[in-house]
Design an enzyme around this catalytic site. Structure first.
Site, mmCIF file in Angstrom:
data_model
loop_
_atom_site.group_PDB
_atom_site.id
_atom_site.type_symbol
_atom_site.label_atom_id
_atom_site.label_comp_id
_atom_site.label_asym_id
_atom_site.label_seq_id
_atom_site.Cartn_x
_atom_site.Cartn_y
_atom_site.Cartn_z
ATOM 1 N N THR A 174 0.904 -1.191 0.000
ATOM 2 C CA THR A 174 0.047 -0.208 0.033
ATOM 3 C C THR A 174 0.838 1.162 -0.179
ATOM 4 O OG1 THR A 174 -1.644 -1.130 1.233
ATOM 5 C CG2 THR A 174 -1.954 1.257 1.247
ATOM 6 N N LYS B 234 -7.724 1.374 -2.990
ATOM 7 C CA LYS B 234 -7.563 1.242 -1.870
ATOM 8 C C LYS B 234 -7.779 2.114 -0.673
ATOM 9 C CE LYS B 234 -4.956 -0.909 1.779
ATOM 10 N NZ LYS B 234 -5.420 -2.149 2.184
HETATM 11 P P1 NAD Z 1 5.993 -6.047 7.563
HETATM 12 O O1 NAD Z 1 6.682 -4.891 8.129
HETATM 13 O O2 NAD Z 1 5.398 -7.281 8.281
HETATM 14 O O3 NAD Z 1 6.618 -6.530 6.325
HETATM 15 C C1 NAD Z 1 7.512 -5.844 5.331
HETATM 16 C C2 NAD Z 1 8.645 -6.537 5.031
HETATM 17 O O4 NAD Z 1 9.463 -5.866 4.043
HETATM 18 C C3 NAD Z 1 9.643 -6.579 6.267
HETATM 19 O O5 NAD Z 1 9.704 -8.327 6.535
HETATM 20 C C4 NAD Z 1 10.970 -6.100 6.124
HETATM 21 O O6 NAD Z 1 12.185 -6.717 6.374
HETATM 22 C C5 NAD Z 1 10.793 -6.157 4.372
HETATM 23 N N1 NAD Z 1 11.682 -4.968 3.888
HETATM 24 C C6 NAD Z 1 11.900 -4.012 4.092
HETATM 25 N N2 NAD Z 1 12.699 -3.172 3.325
HETATM 26 C C7 NAD Z 1 13.046 -4.163 2.366
HETATM 27 C C8 NAD Z 1 14.006 -4.103 1.268
HETATM 28 N N3 NAD Z 1 14.704 -2.900 1.033
HETATM 29 N N4 NAD Z 1 14.264 -5.130 0.510
HETATM 30 C C9 NAD Z 1 13.735 -6.295 0.813
HETATM 31 N N5 NAD Z 1 12.598 -6.422 1.994
HETATM 32 C C10 NAD Z 1 12.489 -5.208 2.731
HETATM 33 O O7 NAD Z 1 4.493 -5.477 6.897
HETATM 34 P P2 NAD Z 1 3.239 -5.913 6.473
HETATM 35 O O8 NAD Z 1 2.171 -5.861 7.434
HETATM 36 O O9 NAD Z 1 3.567 -7.151 5.786
HETATM 37 O O10 NAD Z 1 2.624 -4.863 5.278
HETATM 38 C C11 NAD Z 1 3.332 -4.834 4.032
HETATM 39 C C12 NAD Z 1 2.482 -4.010 2.983
HETATM 40 O O11 NAD Z 1 1.188 -4.577 3.040
HETATM 41 C C13 NAD Z 1 2.415 -2.656 3.788
HETATM 42 O O12 NAD Z 1 2.411 -1.505 2.728
HETATM 43 C C14 NAD Z 1 0.988 -2.527 4.401
HETATM 44 O O13 NAD Z 1 0.452 -1.272 4.218
HETATM 45 C C15 NAD Z 1 0.060 -3.348 3.363
HETATM 46 N N6 NAD Z 1 -1.013 -4.002 4.116
HETATM 47 C C16 NAD Z 1 -0.799 -4.574 5.245
HETATM 48 C C17 NAD Z 1 -1.873 -5.204 5.984
HETATM 49 C C18 NAD Z 1 -1.802 -5.943 7.223
HETATM 50 O O14 NAD Z 1 -2.827 -6.297 7.930
HETATM 51 N N7 NAD Z 1 -0.602 -6.103 7.745
HETATM 52 C C19 NAD Z 1 -3.031 -5.223 5.243
HETATM 53 C C20 NAD Z 1 -3.318 -4.735 3.983
HETATM 54 C C21 NAD Z 1 -1.876 -4.007 3.387
#
Ligand code: NAD
Length: 288
Positions: A93, A168
């Site tokens: 997102t 979204k």
């Molecule tokens: P998270 O923080 O758990 O996961 C993000 C991952 O990205 C981490 O494991 C981190 O180590 C990795 N990362 C960061 N920088 C990086 C890089 N340069 N190279 C490789 N990996 C890298 O976050 P999440 O909850 O999985 O959310 C991910 C996306 O999904 C976000 O944009 C969030 O807004 C969206 N989202 C989340 C939810 C939810 O309920 N968690 C729901 C809908 C949408």
């Protein structure tokens, strides 16, 4: 299909595992070692850099925290490293402007790309029941669709590049507004001497009925089982709702859209998330 997957966090971990279950060869990368270990456990092949994961990939899927990181990963690790012609899918997102910029630049380098943010939380990511809203050309959507279908229950084409992100944030702005409204109605009903279950029985079949009431009721013990029944743990964190509302306000400003209630909802979640960022967003009822 050989699919590179970058960002194996709360959401990406389960999504990558579902691509493996669908028979794809998943080339996974994350900065976090525990995330890589979990991906190996789920059957992914892990790499020590994103560039290596992208080499040989026919498709690249990313699930990253924000627009700045998405840009950095596509600029540094995807462009020139994934084979030309690969289909790129960013499921993070992020803001509409960055989504459009990344698609424009990657397509200028010979790739096809869609923005494909999701509705549904960690349970839906693990269970393969996410909803994807997809922005991009018809041709890019046609290539992205079967990959997304392996991770979700619905894949909807929202129009041109960036329109997935637009859908979204408009959806989540509306969700924030009706959740706050539903919480206010339950809190006021109680103060007026009306039992919560009775109010639910009436309003859920009257014109106040909405998703926050009948699918995600913020009152414990009323309606279906929701995070309210688990002390507002799990579900959709208030901090993530605030992130989406801030993106919505940024987009509204850029587009000249009038969003008075959306902006009010942002300020309410801003105050709430200061001390409750990890709590489910329906926990806002506790402040009323
Ligand atoms: P998270 O923080 O758990 O996961 C993000 C991952 O990205 C981490 O494991 C981190 O180590 C990795 N990362 C960061 N920088 C990086 C890089 N340069 N190279 C490789 N990996 C890298 O976050 P999440 O909850 O999985 O959310 C991910 C996306 O999904 C976000 O944009 C969030 O807004 C969206 N989202 C989340 C939810 C939810 O309920 N968690 C729901 C809908 C949408």
């Amino acid at each position: 299909m050989k699919i590179a997957f970058i960002g194996l966090g709360n959401m990406g971990g389960g999504m990558a595992a579902n691509l493996v279950k669908a028979g794809h060869e998943v080339r996974a990368f994350d900065l976090s070692e525990p995330a890589l270990a979990a991906a190996r456990e789920a059957g992914c092949t892990t790499f020590t850099t994103a560039k290596e994961a992208c080499a040989e990939a026919e498709a690249v899927v990313s699930m990253l925290p924000n627009g700045q990181i998405v840009k950095q990963v596509y600029w540094d690790d995807v462009i020139g490293h994934a084979p030309e012609g690969a289909i790129l899918l960013d499921c993070s997102t992020i803001d509409v402007a960055t989504a459009r910029e990344v698609i424009e630049v990657t397509e200028a380098h010979g790739y096809q790309m869609v923005d494909a943010p999701v509705s549904g939380g960690i349970a839906a990511a693990n269970g393969g029941t996410l909803t994807f809203m997809v922005g991009g050309t018809k041709a890019a959507f046609a290539r992205a669709q079967p990959i997304l279908a392996a991770m979700g229950k619905a894949v909807i084409h929202a129009g041109d590049a960036g329109n997935g992100q637009a859908a979204k944030i408009c959806n989540n702005m509306l969700l924030a507004i009706h959740m706050i409204g539903t919480c206010e109605a339950f809190a006021m009903a109680e103060k007026l001497g009306l039992d919560a279950q009775t109010f639910y029985d009436i309003s859920s079949v009257s014109s106040g009925q909405n998703w926050s009431m009948t699918s995600y009721c913020p009152v414990p013990g009323v309606g279906p089982t929701t995070p309210a029944d688990n002390d507002y743990q799990g579900g959709f964190a208030a901090g993530l709702m605030l992130k989406d509302l801030r993106l919505a306000m940024e987009a509204a400003k850029a587009a000249g859209a009038k969003v008075e209630l959306g902006d009010h909802a942002r300020s309410i979640y801003e105050a709430f998330a200061k001390n409750n960022a990890g709590l489910d967003f329906s926990g806002i009822i506790r402040t009323l």
